[in-house]
Design a protein around this motif. Structure first.
Motif, PDB file in Angstrom:
ATOM      1  N   LEU A   1      -0.009   8.589   3.540  1.00 38.76           N
ATOM      2  CA  LEU A   1      -1.200   9.083   2.858  1.00 38.76           C
ATOM      3  C   LEU A   1      -1.166  10.599   2.714  1.00 38.76           C
ATOM      4  N   HIS A   2      -0.701  11.289   3.741  1.00 41.98           N
ATOM      5  CA  HIS A   2      -0.744  12.751   3.768  1.00 41.98           C
ATOM      6  C   HIS A   2       0.552  13.406   3.272  1.00 41.98           C
TER       7      HIS A   2
ATOM      8  N   LYS B   1      -3.687   7.079  -3.961  1.00 42.35           N
ATOM      9  CA  LYS B   1      -4.050   7.316  -2.566  1.00 42.35           C
ATOM     10  C   LYS B   1      -5.504   6.901  -2.309  1.00 42.35           C
ATOM     11  N   SER B   2      -5.749   6.365  -1.116  1.00 42.10           N
ATOM     12  CA  SER B   2      -7.099   5.994  -0.707  1.00 42.10           C
ATOM     13  C   SER B   2      -7.114   5.831   0.807  1.00 42.10           C
TER      14      SER B   2
ATOM     15  N   ARG C   1      -6.280  10.606  -4.596  1.00 42.52           N
ATOM     16  CA  ARG C   1      -5.670   9.984  -5.770  1.00 42.52           C
ATOM     17  C   ARG C   1      -5.295  11.064  -6.785  1.00 42.52           C
TER      18      ARG C   1
ATOM     19  N   PHE D   1       0.753   4.281  -2.657  1.00 39.15           N
ATOM     20  CA  PHE D   1       0.644   5.687  -2.251  1.00 39.15           C
ATOM     21  C   PHE D   1       1.742   6.521  -2.906  1.00 39.15           C
TER      22      PHE D   1
ATOM     23  N   SER E   1       3.165  12.315  -3.018  1.00 39.39           N
ATOM     24  CA  SER E   1       3.649  11.096  -3.662  1.00 39.39           C
ATOM     25  C   SER E   1       4.946  11.396  -4.418  1.00 39.39           C
TER      26      SER E   1
ATOM     27  N   ARG F   1       0.834  -1.199   0.000  1.00 37.68           N
ATOM     28  CA  ARG F   1       0.000   0.000   0.000  1.00 37.68           C
ATOM     29  C   ARG F   1       0.865   1.244   0.000  1.00 37.68           C
ATOM     30  N   ARG F   2       1.978   1.221   0.715  1.00 35.59           N
ATOM     31  CA  ARG F   2       2.892   2.365   0.693  1.00 35.59           C
ATOM     32  C   ARG F   2       3.475   2.565  -0.703  1.00 35.59           C
TER      33      ARG F   2
ATOM     34  N   ALA G   1      -3.604  13.761  -0.191  1.00 30.91           N
ATOM     35  CA  ALA G   1      -4.184  12.543   0.381  1.00 30.91           C
ATOM     36  C   ALA G   1      -5.207  11.916  -0.562  1.00 30.91           C
TER      37      ALA G   1
END
Length: 282
Positions: free
Chosen positions: A164-165, A142-143, A196, A137, A168, A133-134, A194
């Protein structure tokens, strides 16, 4: 009369390596091999489960390395250090190639072979991987909902929430393009990171300009390194799709996912999309 020269004496046998250590070996202290090789606890009697488990754990290790490389690249881009960013991206390309090769032991599983230990997974599914997931991101996928499965693991949840915050990797690329004089709108530069990443005509125009001339060689090299990464991520998703289709057809995936249908949707998405669409305008 001179004597014939004697052949050189044979080199002495190499000395025996140091074998006697007070505690564990320095190799073990560094690699922690004993820990790694005792993390495999199969839950079925099927001998094929071991390769499934080990291969999945190897994938997690590659995820960890790749996240490190992309975070290194993002940090370098914030400092306008493009060579360091490109070097990290190029390392990640080789690592992605190794990650993608992890599908080979699993890529030809038949439904019967997979079913022999599938029940051992229970509700487990690859989409629950925090390190993967990282990676997503960092690619701009992002989600906030993807943090939900990790609420029971405070450290993991905190790391994911932080990621997330944060901007990217591609957010940092786009900000670099703006600092290098390309007309990137404030709405793109100040977007909520945060969420997509959404494609931008202005970012596409910037890449078109970069690839259309020879005045932006450094940014073009960056673009090509990113394209290599994007291509291998696409291949990873497609290899995952094919392996899943062979092993279980169109059945629902573990953990409540849609299985092949969900993977098909993921495989159809471009990573760093404007890098690909810009090529049509050069």
């Amino acid at each position: 009369m001179s004597q014939p020269a004697r052949p050189p004496r044979e080199a002495a046998e190499p000395e025996t390596p140091h074998l006697d250590f007070a505690g564990t070996t320095p190799y073990e202290d560094y690699v922690r091999a004993d820990v790694l090789t005792h993390l495999q606890h199969t839950l079925s009697d099927d001998p094929g489960e071991m390769v499934f488990l080990v291969t999945t754990q190897v994938m997690e290790l590659w995820f960890t390395v790749i996240v490190h490389e992309w975070e290194t690249a993002a940090k370098a881009l914030r400092s306008d250090d493009v060579p360091t960013a490109v070097a990290a991206l190029k390392r990640s390309v080789r690592e992605l190639e190794a990650l993608n090769a992890s599908w080979r032991p699993l890529g030809q599983l038949t439904p019967a072979q997979f079913n022999s230990y599938r029940s051992a997974l229970g509700e487990g599914s690859g989409f629950q991987s925090a390190m993967y997931r990282r990676m997503e991101f960092l690619l701009g996928e992002k989600s906030a909902s993807m943090l939900v499965p990790h609420r029971g693991a405070p450290r993991v949840h905190a790391e994911l929430e932080k990621a997330l915050h944060e901007p990217s990797l591609y957010d940092e690329v786009v900000r670099l393009l703006a600092r290098r004089g390309h007309a990137i709108p404030e709405a793109v530069l100040r977007r909520d990171v945060a969420l997509r990443y959404e494609t931008s005509d202005a970012v596409e125009a910037a890449w078109t300009e970069i690839y259309s001339g020879d005045q932006n060689a450094e940014l073009a090299r960056l673009g090509e390194a990113l394209s290599d990464v994007a291509e291998l991520v696409w291949r990873w998703r497609n290899d995952h799709l094919v392996a899943t289709r062979r092993a279980m057809g169109a059945k629902a995936g573990t953990g409540g996912s849609a299985g092949v249908a969900w993977l098909e949707k993921r495989a159809g998405k471009n990573v760093f999309p404007e890098l690909w669409t810009a090529r049509s305008h050069v």
